[in-house]
Design a protein around this motif. Structure first.
Motif, PDB file in Angstrom:
ATOM      1  N   SER A  99     -30.655  11.387 -21.431  1.00  0.00           N
ATOM      2  CA  SER A  99     -31.082  12.246 -20.333  1.00  0.00           C
ATOM      3  C   SER A  99     -32.544  12.645 -20.449  1.00  0.00           C
ATOM      4  O   SER A  99     -33.266  12.695 -19.445  1.00  0.00           O
ATOM      5  N   GLU A 100     -33.020  12.896 -21.669  1.00  0.00           N
ATOM      6  CA  GLU A 100     -34.407  13.295 -21.855  1.00  0.00           C
ATOM      7  C   GLU A 100     -35.354  12.106 -21.751  1.00  0.00           C
ATOM      8  O   GLU A 100     -36.427  12.206 -21.152  1.00  0.00           O
ATOM      9  N   GLY A 101     -34.954  10.979 -22.342  1.00  0.00           N
ATOM     10  CA  GLY A 101     -35.830   9.809 -22.343  1.00  0.00           C
ATOM     11  C   GLY A 101     -35.974   9.162 -20.983  1.00  0.00           C
ATOM     12  O   GLY A 101     -37.090   8.844 -20.545  1.00  0.00           O
ATOM     13  N   LEU A 102     -34.858   8.976 -20.277  1.00  0.00           N
ATOM     14  CA  LEU A 102     -34.905   8.320 -18.976  1.00  0.00           C
ATOM     15  C   LEU A 102     -35.629   9.155 -17.929  1.00  0.00           C
ATOM     16  O   LEU A 102     -36.176   8.619 -16.963  1.00  0.00           O
ATOM     17  N   SER A 103     -35.621  10.474 -18.103  1.00  0.00           N
ATOM     18  CA  SER A 103     -36.277  11.350 -17.128  1.00  0.00           C
ATOM     19  C   SER A 103     -37.738  11.632 -17.468  1.00  0.00           C
ATOM     20  O   SER A 103     -38.436  12.276 -16.679  1.00  0.00           O
ATOM     21  N   HIS A 104     -38.200  11.147 -18.625  1.00  0.00           N
ATOM     22  CA  HIS A 104     -39.574  11.440 -19.043  1.00  0.00           C
ATOM     23  C   HIS A 104     -40.575  10.711 -18.145  1.00  0.00           C
ATOM     24  O   HIS A 104     -40.390   9.548 -17.791  1.00  0.00           O
ATOM     25  N   ALA A 105     -41.642  11.411 -17.783  1.00  0.00           N
ATOM     26  CA  ALA A 105     -42.648  10.840 -16.877  1.00  0.00           C
ATOM     27  C   ALA A 105     -43.276   9.581 -17.452  1.00  0.00           C
ATOM     28  O   ALA A 105     -43.532   8.611 -16.708  1.00  0.00           O
ATOM     29  N   ASN A 106     -43.521   9.548 -18.757  1.00  0.00           N
ATOM     30  CA  ASN A 106     -44.160   8.370 -19.354  1.00  0.00           C
ATOM     31  C   ASN A 106     -43.230   7.161 -19.332  1.00  0.00           C
ATOM     32  O   ASN A 106     -43.688   6.014 -19.190  1.00  0.00           O
ATOM     33  N   PHE A 107     -41.932   7.387 -19.467  1.00  0.00           N
ATOM     34  CA  PHE A 107     -40.981   6.283 -19.359  1.00  0.00           C
ATOM     35  C   PHE A 107     -40.965   5.743 -17.936  1.00  0.00           C
ATOM     36  O   PHE A 107     -40.965   4.526 -17.713  1.00  0.00           O
ATOM     37  N   LYS A 108     -40.964   6.633 -16.961  1.00  0.00           N
ATOM     38  CA  LYS A 108     -40.972   6.204 -15.561  1.00  0.00           C
ATOM     39  C   LYS A 108     -42.257   5.451 -15.220  1.00  0.00           C
ATOM     40  O   LYS A 108     -42.239   4.469 -14.472  1.00  0.00           O
TER      41      LYS A 108
END
Length: 274
Positions: A108-117
């Motif tokens: 939940s934290e990783g997929l929603s992170h701006a840098n991941f997006k």
């Protein structure tokens, strides 16, 4: 003479064939990343361009290594006592659900992170991808879009649920579950409990890791529930920070490579004693 000069000049140029490599390590555990970081740096030293997404960016920028910082809070440092894994029976059975809980937070934290997006929407292409196999597979849905070979890597012996995912034979009659204190020569009651523990771990994976991970992933990638287990089963290679001399004999597929000590750097020579 001209021919000789041309040959000398051409000899000064050495062709470099570098790959674009993505390393995805979303788990917050510092000890896990300490296993993968030397490999990433070694790939850079070989002339490859490496992009690393993790919670532990380089303190000093390194040429040809691009850090993508997905920090969202505190690291997991000195928060898990190893005695919890080798302690009582209750602690051993509580550890898989605890890892599933941590994995859900990682998703939940990783997929929603701006840098991941930003990386997802950047259109970058990679020749090969390395990612951790531990307590979640939710990121595989995004990695699949790159159409690049995926190499799994584990900082320890792989979890019991990954045995079945990557096709490692796990006969509970003589292969002890890594959460259990058994050897390869078990009594009938030990084999019975070992079998129960395998079934329990598979249940934890199915209902606390796989299904929640699929739901979270589908929410970020706007598609139906992805088949993460199928994606995991199609990885090209599995690198495991383990060695057969520390564990019990077991059959392994050819794409399962033990790389025990991969995190150990060059050892210093002992001083000469006069």
């Amino acid at each position: 003479m001209l021919f000789v000069n041309v040959c000398v000049i051409l000899g000064l140029f050495t062709p470099v064939y570098g790959y674009k490599i993505l390393g995805l390590f979303p788990h917050k555990g510092k000890s896990h990343y300490d296993t993968y970081e030397p490999l990433m740096k070694a790939l850079v030293a070989k002339g490859h361009h490496v992009t690393v997404m993790s919670h532990f960016p380089q303190k000093k920028p390194l040429k040809n290594l691009t850090d993508i910082d997905i920090r969202t809070g505190d690291y997991l440092v000195n928060v898990i006592n190893l005695e919890d894994i080798t302690g009582s029976r209750l602690q051993r059975y509580l550890m898989p659900p605890f890892l599933a809980y941590v994995g859900y937070g990682t998703c939940s934290e990783g997929l929603s992170h701006a840098n991941f997006k930003n990386l997802t929407n950047s259109g970058h292409r990679f020749d090969v991808i390395l990612t951790e196999f531990f307590n979640t597979e939710c990121f595989l849905n995004d990695l699949n879009r790159y159409q690049a070979p995926i190499i799994g890597i584990s900082s320890c012996t792989i979890m019991p649920w990954d045995d079945f995912t990557v096709g490692v034979p796990s006969n509970p009659a003589y292969i002890p579950n890594s959460f259990m204190p058994f050897s390869d020569t078990m009594t009938f009651l030990e084999r019975f409990e070992n079998t129960i523990s395998y079934i329990f771990c598979l249940g934890v994976f199915e209902f606390l890791i796989d299904i929640p991970g699929r739901i979270v992933a589908s929410g970020y990638f706007s598609n139906s529930l992805p088949n993460l287990k199928k994606m995991a089963a199609n990885i090209s290679l599995m690198l495991v920070n383990n060695h057969f001399s520390f564990t019990f004999p077991r059959p392994l597929p050819p794409n399962y490579i033990e790389v025990g000590g991969i995190h150990v750097g060059k050892l210093n020579e002992p001083p000469m004693v006069s």
